[in-house]
Design an enzyme around this catalytic site. Structure first.
Site, PDB file in Angstrom:
ATOM      1  N   ASP A 104     -66.895 -65.027 -34.397  1.00 32.53           N
ATOM      2  CA  ASP A 104     -65.612 -64.533 -35.887  1.00 32.53           C
ATOM      3  C   ASP A 104     -64.850 -63.730 -35.489  1.00 32.53           C
ATOM      4  O   ASP A 104     -64.788 -63.516 -34.147  1.00 32.53           O
ATOM      5  CB  ASP A 104     -67.627 -64.013 -36.747  1.00 32.53           C
ATOM      6  CG  ASP A 104     -67.939 -63.049 -35.759  1.00 32.53           C
ATOM      7  OD1 ASP A 104     -67.781 -62.218 -34.421  1.00 32.53           O
ATOM      8  OD2 ASP A 104     -69.572 -63.285 -35.912  1.00 32.53           O
ATOM      9  N   ASP A 152     -73.244 -72.223 -39.823  1.00 35.11           N
ATOM     10  CA  ASP A 152     -73.880 -71.186 -38.447  1.00 35.11           C
ATOM     11  C   ASP A 152     -74.903 -69.901 -38.901  1.00 35.11           C
ATOM     12  O   ASP A 152     -74.747 -69.719 -40.337  1.00 35.11           O
ATOM     13  CB  ASP A 152     -72.666 -70.060 -37.896  1.00 35.11           C
ATOM     14  CG  ASP A 152     -72.775 -68.501 -39.025  1.00 35.11           C
ATOM     15  OD1 ASP A 152     -73.443 -68.333 -38.137  1.00 35.11           O
ATOM     16  OD2 ASP A 152     -71.748 -68.965 -39.364  1.00 35.11           O
TER      17      ASP A 152
END
Length: 382
Positions: A94, A272
């Site tokens: 991320d 996720d």
């Protein structure tokens, strides 16, 4: 590792549900995919070999945490994140933006980026779109994220629009840095992130603008941050049709089995969430029979395993009584076994989703998952 171009292939559809494959330098990611979260270069309480054996094609690493400790530069010197954590398959990182906004002790947002103090030792750092991409490049992740500003909901429309527009400007800068560092030539992919909170026209505007930029995939961010499920699903219903059908779609931070099947039904390909690993460490098992709270005294004399038909030894070979004992005694093995079970359940569910889409029976499979998830902690011998 190869340097073939990043690509996405759409293999089958069933309504809006999509079955596909993402190709990266470290292999194929079968979609819809659930990515176990390896925040600090580890999926907590799991060996990398176990994670792979359960069926995971990709794990997630966190840019914010890894830039602070052990630092991206150190990971790069040690051969990159794949070597460092002994995971020779796809890694997604991320951008670090969400953690900067939620964890940093003191932060200041500007057009340039975010300055903040580490939650670990108070040291000062700056995160810009360029620095985020630089860190992810040093880590060597296969799929990278633009830096964005993620607001918690509810928020005023004016604030949501300001953050969305800033995220679009940061998307352009992230893409420029990604290309400057040769990301496409290394077979890596960069995803843009749709923002817009729970405001329909802002979501559409964000998705339309990002679709005009040459991203390898598109993430849907700023959801699962406190809004009801029906709001999240409504935002997906208006967002996914705007995104290119030829690119993967990733719903960030989601979620429960119910969230996942409902989101797949609305065209999402990747997910996720820390939920299965965090729940396991706190004594909660996820199974096809529903959630089972092993702290509950009703399991103290139950000789049955969590699921005798599971392919996971953690679910199949340990009694509920033993798991209850481990959790009540505070033994680390309890969390390890339940995490193993939970990730096995998630990966089994994802395989079921992929098979159902290919067979044209996704609606039936979705109903089965929702029915099992809704059962909750049933009496042990009832």
């Amino acid at each position: 590792m190869t340097t073939e171009a990043f690509s996405f292939s759409l293999l089958a559809t069933d309504g809006m549900a999509r079955r596909g494959e993402v190709k990266t330098p470290h292999g194929l990611v079968r979609t819809p995919a659930f990515m176990p979260v390896g925040t600090q270069a580890t999926v907590k309480a799991m060996y990398p070999e176990q994670v792979r054996e359960l069926g995971a094609d990709v794990v997630l690493g966190n840019t914010y945490h890894l830039m602070l400790r052990p630092t991206a530069e150190r990971v790069a010197r040690l051969g990159g994140l794949h070597t460092f954590m002994n995971w020779q398959h796809t890694i997604l990182t991320d951008s670090g933006g969400f953690q900067v906004m939620s964890l940093a002790q003191i932060r200041k947002l500007s057009e340039k980026g975010v300055t903040f103090q580490s939650h670990i030792d108070g040291s000062r750092h700056e995160m810009t779109p360029e620095r985020s991409i630089e860190i992810q490049g040093l880590l060597g992740s296969d799929i990278q994220m633009q830096l964005d500003e993620c607001l918690r909901l509810p928020a005023e429309r004016k604030e949501v629009e300001r953050a969305m527009q800033l995220s679009l400007r940061w998307a352009e800068r992230s893409r420029a840095q990604f290309e400057k560092m040769g990301g496409p030539g290394k077979g890596r992919g960069l995803y843009g992130i749709v923002q817009g909170g729970d405001v329909a026209d802002l979501r559409v505007a964000s998705a339309q603008a990002l679709s005009q930029m040459p991203f390898e995939g598109y993430s849907i961010g700023g959801l699962a941050v406190g809004e009801p499920q029906d709001v999240m699903l409504r935002m997906l219903e208006i967002t996914t049709p705007v995104l290119p059908t030829t690119k993967p779609r990733y719903l960030m931070g989601v979620g429960t089995p119910d969230d996942i099947v409902e989101s797949v039904a609305r065209g999402v390909d990747m997910f996720d969430c820390v939920m299965p690993t965090r729940a396991g460490r706190h004594g909660l098992a996820y199974t096809r029979f529903g959630k089972i709270n092993l702290k509950n005294a009703r399991h103290a004399d139950d000789p049955r395993p969590l699921d005798e038909e599971s392919s996971c030894p953690g679910a199949r070979t340990y009694s509920r009584a033993y798991l209850h004992h481990l959790i009540r005694a505070g033994e680390g093995l309890g969390g390890m076994l339940l995490t193993w079970n939970n990730l096995a359940y998630y990966q089994s569910m994802m395989q079921g989703i992929r098979d159902a889409i290919e067979a044209g029976r996704f609606a039936d499979f979705k109903a089965e998952v929702k029915e099992g998830w809704a059962k909750g902690d049933l009496p042990a011998l009832g």
